[in-house]
Design an enzyme around this catalytic site. Structure first.
Site, PDB file in Angstrom:
ATOM      1  CE  LYS A  53      -1.677   3.334   3.589  1.00 43.19           C
ATOM      2  NZ  LYS A  53      -3.013   2.758   3.723  1.00 43.19           N
ATOM      3  CD  GLN A  97      -6.250   4.280   3.076  1.00 42.24           C
ATOM      4  OE1 GLN A  97      -5.262   3.737   2.604  1.00 42.24           O
ATOM      5  NE2 GLN A  97      -6.387   4.483   4.373  1.00 42.24           N
ATOM      6  CG  ASP A 120      -4.449  -3.209   3.136  1.00 41.35           C
ATOM      7  OD1 ASP A 120      -3.645  -2.631   3.890  1.00 41.35           O
ATOM      8  OD2 ASP A 120      -5.241  -2.606   2.394  1.00 41.35           O
TER       9      ASP A 120
HETATM   10  N1  GUN Z   1      -7.584   2.380   6.666  1.00 44.89           N
HETATM   11  C1  GUN Z   1      -7.001   2.483   7.889  1.00 44.89           C
HETATM   12  N2  GUN Z   1      -5.943   1.627   7.980  1.00 44.89           N
HETATM   13  C2  GUN Z   1      -5.882   0.989   6.783  1.00 44.89           C
HETATM   14  C3  GUN Z   1      -4.999  -0.004   6.273  1.00 44.89           C
HETATM   15  O1  GUN Z   1      -4.078  -0.496   6.926  1.00 44.89           O
HETATM   16  N3  GUN Z   1      -5.246  -0.392   4.994  1.00 44.89           N
HETATM   17  C4  GUN Z   1      -6.274   0.095   4.241  1.00 44.89           C
HETATM   18  N4  GUN Z   1      -6.439  -0.366   3.008  1.00 44.89           N
HETATM   19  N5  GUN Z   1      -7.108   1.014   4.707  1.00 44.89           N
HETATM   20  C5  GUN Z   1      -6.902   1.453   5.967  1.00 44.89           C
END
Ligand code: GUN
Length: 288
Positions: A53, A97, A120
């Site tokens: 990311k 995350q 998100d």
């Molecule tokens: N863990 C798995 N998928 C995601 C996501 O799309 N965003 C976040 N913040 N954590 C995740």
């Protein structure tokens, strides 16, 4: 044989678009969109996701900062960091995350993020906006799935869509987006009876249940579109391998279009995170 829906290629188109819009943003505001990514603990998969990311954000010309906290950090420490990021004018997007270590309260953390920086789309205000059909920050994975679906089916109206899995991250927002696109949506999950029979009536199947190769060929109507959200590490013939929630080899000859794993939904999620960060930055600049 099904057409492969190439997530790498489609995500690159999204990334190129975002990169060009970031350049315009910079011209207009003399600053770049800033994304803060928070990683708590040592989960190896989360480390890989976060690294990708941050790397992508820098590639599209944004500023991206990774904040790492130890696995035993307190809720208060995490909340304070989020508060600082909420108040930092150079940060337009905040992503924590998931999953978090057991002792931390995920809902509290998500609700602590400023809704207009919630890239998100997990904050209750953004979830509510999505349910009402007027969201601007939409969860990245379902948004990526919709972009892929629209590439192979321009008009989703009236299609029977089955979403396998009811998570807040994928299943629930996916169902909301499909409904908004005028699909008839059924959500099935671990307690559903006759999943096979329900799936076999679907024109579109989105598998997000987190079980390796769960969806079998005889669940799929010939010509259906299959989107596989799963990323499961398994061992086969003594080798580590990534597989989806769909038995790809068996389903490919039956479906009309299918996403591979890897190279399907995964890269789309990151591309949509970039899209959301730009959306958040634009929204904040328009307000200031
Ligand atoms: N863990 C798995 N998928 C995601 C996501 O799309 N965003 C976040 N913040 N954590 C995740």
């Amino acid at each position: 044989m099904a057409d492969l829906i190439d997530g790498k290629q489609i995500s690159q188109q999204v990334i190129d678009e975002v990169a060009s819009e970031v350049a315009d943003f910079k011209q207009q505001y003399d600053t770049v969109p800033g994304l803060a990514v928070v990683l708590v603990g040592e989960d190896p998969a989360s480390h890989v996701y976060v690294r990708n990311k941050v790397k992508r954000a820098n590639e599209v010309g944004m500023k991206s900062i990774e904040h790492r906290l130890p696995a035993d950090c307190s809720q208060q420490t995490l909340n304070r960091l989020i508060d600082d990021l909420n108040n930092d004018p150079e940060v337009h997007g905040i992503l924590v995350q998931l999953p978090l270590p057991e002792h931390l309260n995920e809902e509290e953390v998500i609700a602590a993020i400023a809704a207009d920086k919630d890239v998100d789309g997990f904050h209750p205000l953004n979830v509510g906006a999505l349910a009402c059909g007027d969201a601007s920050l939409i969860p990245c994975t379902p948004l990526g799935c919709m972009i892929m679906l629209k590439q192979v089916c321009a008009d989703l109206s009236g299609k029977n869509a089955v979403v396998i899995g009811r998570s807040n991250i994928v299943g629930k927002p996916m169902a909301a987006l499909l409904m908004q696109a005028n699909c008839t949506v059924t959500v099935v999950h671990s307690r559903t009876r006759d999943i096979e029979e329900i799936c076999s009536r679907a024109d579109i199947v989105v598998a997000a249940i987190g079980r390796p190769e769960f969806v079998k060929a005889d669940w799929i109507k010939p010509g259906a579109i299959v989107i596989d959200v799963g990323i499961n590490a398994i061992e086969r013939d003594g080798k580590r391998k990534l597989v989806g929630d769909v038995d790809f080899a068996a389903v490919e000859p039956v479906a009309s279009a299918i996403t591979p794993v890897p190279g399907g939904v995964g890269p789309m999620t990151i591309a949509c995170l970039m899209k959301n960060t730009l959306t958040a930055a634009r929204g904040l600049m328009a307000k200031s």
